[in-house]
Design an enzyme around this catalytic site. Structure first.
Site, PDB file in Angstrom:
ATOM      1  N   GLY A  46       0.837  -1.198   0.000  1.00  0.00           N
ATOM      2  CA  GLY A  46       0.000   0.000   0.000  1.00  0.00           C
ATOM      3  C   GLY A  46       0.869   1.243   0.000  1.00  0.00           C
ATOM      4  O   GLY A  46       2.014   1.205   0.466  1.00  0.00           O
ATOM      5  N   GLN A  51       3.138   9.896   0.976  1.00  0.00           N
ATOM      6  CA  GLN A  51       4.432   9.206   1.118  1.00  0.00           C
ATOM      7  C   GLN A  51       5.386   9.503  -0.038  1.00  0.00           C
ATOM      8  O   GLN A  51       6.575   9.234   0.056  1.00  0.00           O
ATOM      9  CB  GLN A  51       4.229   7.691   1.244  1.00  0.00           C
ATOM     10  N   CYS A  99       5.692  -0.191   7.231  1.00  0.00           N
ATOM     11  CA  CYS A  99       5.361   0.983   6.430  1.00  0.00           C
ATOM     12  C   CYS A  99       6.598   1.392   5.643  1.00  0.00           C
ATOM     13  O   CYS A  99       7.699   1.408   6.196  1.00  0.00           O
ATOM     14  CB  CYS A  99       4.934   2.118   7.360  1.00  0.00           C
ATOM     15  N   LEU A 100       6.402   1.724   4.368  1.00  0.00           N
ATOM     16  CA  LEU A 100       7.547   2.128   3.545  1.00  0.00           C
ATOM     17  C   LEU A 100       8.193   3.414   4.063  1.00  0.00           C
ATOM     18  O   LEU A 100       9.354   3.682   3.745  1.00  0.00           O
ATOM     19  CB  LEU A 100       7.116   2.299   2.087  1.00  0.00           C
ATOM     20  N   HIS A 141      -4.610   1.586   7.606  1.00  0.00           N
ATOM     21  CA  HIS A 141      -3.222   2.059   7.725  1.00  0.00           C
ATOM     22  C   HIS A 141      -2.973   3.202   6.726  1.00  0.00           C
ATOM     23  O   HIS A 141      -2.437   4.246   7.086  1.00  0.00           O
ATOM     24  CB  HIS A 141      -2.265   0.889   7.474  1.00  0.00           C
ATOM     25  N   GLU A 142      -3.399   2.981   5.469  1.00  0.00           N
ATOM     26  CA  GLU A 142      -3.160   4.007   4.441  1.00  0.00           C
ATOM     27  C   GLU A 142      -4.000   5.252   4.705  1.00  0.00           C
ATOM     28  O   GLU A 142      -3.541   6.381   4.481  1.00  0.00           O
ATOM     29  CB  GLU A 142      -3.455   3.453   3.042  1.00  0.00           C
ATOM     30  N   HIS A 145      -2.433   7.695   6.961  1.00  0.00           N
ATOM     31  CA  HIS A 145      -1.453   8.597   6.334  1.00  0.00           C
ATOM     32  C   HIS A 145      -2.109   9.902   5.886  1.00  0.00           C
ATOM     33  O   HIS A 145      -1.473  10.958   5.914  1.00  0.00           O
ATOM     34  CB  HIS A 145      -0.814   7.926   5.107  1.00  0.00           C
TER      35      HIS A 145
HETATM   36 NI    NI Z   1       2.420   3.311   5.705  1.00  0.00          NI
END
Ligand code: NI
Length: 175
Positions: A46, A51, A99-100, A141-142, A145
């Site tokens: 995701g 991000q 998470c990236l 989660h996304e 953000h």
């Molecule tokens: Ni994330």
């Protein structure tokens, strides 16, 4: 194909509250394609627009399940524009999230197990669906953000500091 640079904690842009998308056009669709390229390259399941430094309410998700027989990855790209959670279950589920933007760090996070969500796709079509399992976790989660929240913000300060310390150590070793 364009792979965009992913911003990482503690970059203050990750705390931005993203703005709703007002126009779904070819420019946005090209950006979404770049988001998928970036997510698959990372690799991740995701990615939220913030991000890659774009404060818009756009997410891409692909859980990339593996076919049990062949072991091949099944691509299932999903786009969520201006997503909203309409209902959430009282039942919670725990998942070891990563998470990236917090690279290679993982921690258990508890979230509602089932959600009812509404969103637009890249053609501007509205969708409403009840989601569960990893898709529900990933969407929540996304969506965090979009509010400037990272999964580590769900942890106790002690646990969050431990994750950040491990991240700093990993960065030092990679330098
Ligand atoms: Ni994330």
């Amino acid at each position: 194909m364009a792979i965009l640079p992913i911003i990482e904690t503690p970059d203050p842009r990750l705390k931005t509250i993203s703005s709703p998308v007002e126009t779904i056009d070819d420019d946005l669709r090209a950006f979404i394609k770049d988001m998928f390229d970036t997510m698959y390259d990372a690799p991740g399941i995701g990615l939220a627009a913030i991000q890659v430094g774009v404060p818009k309410r756009v997410l891409v998700i692909d859980l990339q399940d593996k076919d049990e027989e062949t072991g091949k990855v099944i691509r299932d790209p999903r786009v969520f524009i201006n997503p909203e959670i309409l209902e959430e279950s009282e039942e919670l589920s725990v998942y070891n999230e990563g998470c990236l933007s917090v690279p290679e760090q993982y921690a258990d996070v508890e979230r509602p197990a089932v959600i009812k969500a509404r969103w637009l796709d890249e053609q501007g079509q509205s969708h409403e669906d009840v989601l569960d399992g990893l898709l529900a976790i990933c969407l929540q989660h996304e969506m965090d953000h979009l509010e400037g929240i990272l999964f580590i913000d769900h942890l106790s300060k002690l646990k969050r500091d431990m994750v950040l310390k491990k991240l700093a150590k990993a960065r030092k070793m990679a330098a």
